[in-house]
Design an enzyme around this catalytic site. Structure first.
Site: not given
Ligand code: UT7
Length: 331
Positions: A286, A116, A256
């Site tokens: 993204n 990125c 970004h």
């Molecule tokens: O460009 C390169 C760099 N990339 C980035 O900068 C991405 C950085 N990371 C992020 O943007 C975020 O971490 C994500 C958007 C990928 C995820 O968001 P988060 O707030 O960190 O969610 P999480 O991984 O902590 O997941 C929270 C909950 C989990 O469920 P439980 O364990 O709390 O029951 C996940 O399983 O949300 C669940 N989950 C979803 N639920 C609905 C994960 N993905 C989804 C989804 N829809 N698409």
């Protein structure tokens, strides 16, 4: 002697027609619009459909947009850099194909890959060439067909990424505008947290790698998130401090577009009002190397000559950085 800096003098963009909405994703994976919008700020993203269309297709379109809008003669371009994490193919340079396709017959060209941060580093490279006086017209394109490496059954990645391309033309400037300073970083210990494991020299394609879905992007979202928030703000602060810039001196933050919460957290730490923060993540998601040039294209009419702009990125590697730029024209 007048100091020569490198300034962006024109921008162009291309996004594919197909819009993949959160609603459509709801029918593909266990997710919902409310979760995606509240956790990422993304409402829709563009997907490049059709046989035999790779990243070069979008790179060419964005370059043609820039060329046509600004009556640029492609024969005058000295160098074409394609910043991308998804080149058309291994070994053959995507940039060479793009340069020839747009009629940049007098240019040499190369791809630049740093996930990125590819486009950000591209600004650094292009600006250095211009400041050295070696080249005068450099076309820098950020383009990625992320849909080529996304598993549309994996809800942790497929909701985030989209396809797109943006292009900028850099030229020498003697008015003091353009590139001012940079603070660029990498940390290879971050490699395990965001990668496409197979398909490169480390793990070439086999039946096994395909069966195990190792050609798709994987990330430990929370680790990447935490590192992005801390590091992007850190380099912005460093570059601002070094140039005696207070928050009030900054007119725009072009960060970004990976997650709206990362961008907002960065802006909060820099004490920048939300109106100074460029945002288009809701429309495109993204797009990796394309997010920053797409922002510059979407905000071109708002940018004014002399505006202090901080351009920042964070991505795989880990790789990240901030560049301080003075905008050089009114459109
Ligand atoms: O460009 C390169 C760099 N990339 C980035 O900068 C991405 C950085 N990371 C992020 O943007 C975020 O971490 C994500 C958007 C990928 C995820 O968001 P988060 O707030 O960190 O969610 P999480 O991984 O902590 O997941 C929270 C909950 C989990 O469920 P439980 O364990 O709390 O029951 C996940 O399983 O949300 C669940 N989950 C979803 N639920 C609905 C994960 N993905 C989804 C989804 N829809 N698409």
């Amino acid at each position: 002697m007048t100091k020569i800096t490198a300034a962006i003098t024109a921008v162009g963009k291309y996004v594919p027609d197909y819009i993949l909405t959160n609603k459509e994703l709801e029918s593909m994976v266990e997710t919902n619009d409310e979760w995606i919008v509240s956790r990422t700020g993304i409402k829709e993203r563009r997907i490049l459909k059709g046989e035999n269309k790779g990243t070069s297709f979008m790179a060419i379109k964005s370059a043609e947009d820039l060329i046509n809008k600004n009556s640029v003669d492609p024969k005058e371009i000295d160098l074409v850099i394609v910043a991308t994490a998804t080149p058309d193919m291994q070994a053959a340079s995507t940039a060479a194909f793009v340069a020839t396709s747009i009629g940049a017959v007098n240019a040499f060209s190369f791809d630049l890959e740093s996930a990125c941060s590819s486009f950000l580093y591209g600004i650094s490279v292009a600006s250095s060439y211009i400041e050295l006086g070696r080249y005068k017209n450099i076309l820098l394109i950020g383009a990625d067909k992320n849909s080529s490496m996304i598993d549309y059954t994996d809800r942790t990645t497929c909701i985030i990424f989209g396809d797109g391309a943006g292009a900028v033309l850099l030229k020498p400037n003697s008015e003091g505008n353009g590139f001012q300073d940079e603070y660029l970083k990498t940390d290879g210990s971050g490699r395990e947290f965001l990668q496409v494991p197979a398909g490169g020299s480390l793990k070439p394609a086999t039946e096994e790698t395909v069966k195990n879905k190792l050609h798709y992007a994987r990330q430990d979202g929370q680790t990447v998130f935490k590192n992005a928030v801390f590091n992007m703000a850190d380099v912005c602060e460093k570059v601002m401090h070094r140039n005696n810039l207070e928050n009030n001196d900054i007119v725009w933050l072009a960060a970004h577009q990976a997650n709206k919460r990362i961008i907002e957290a960065t802006a909060r730490r820099l004490k920048l009002e939300p109106s100074k923060v460029m945002l288009n993540i809701e429309k495109y998601g993204n797009t990796t190397s394309a997010t920053i040039p797409l922002l510059l294209a979407d905000y071109e009419k708002n940018l004014k000559k002399g505006d202090n702009v901080i351009i920042a990125a964070f991505g795989g590697g880990f790789s990240w950085g901030a560049i301080y730029f003075k905008w050089c024209y009114n459109s």
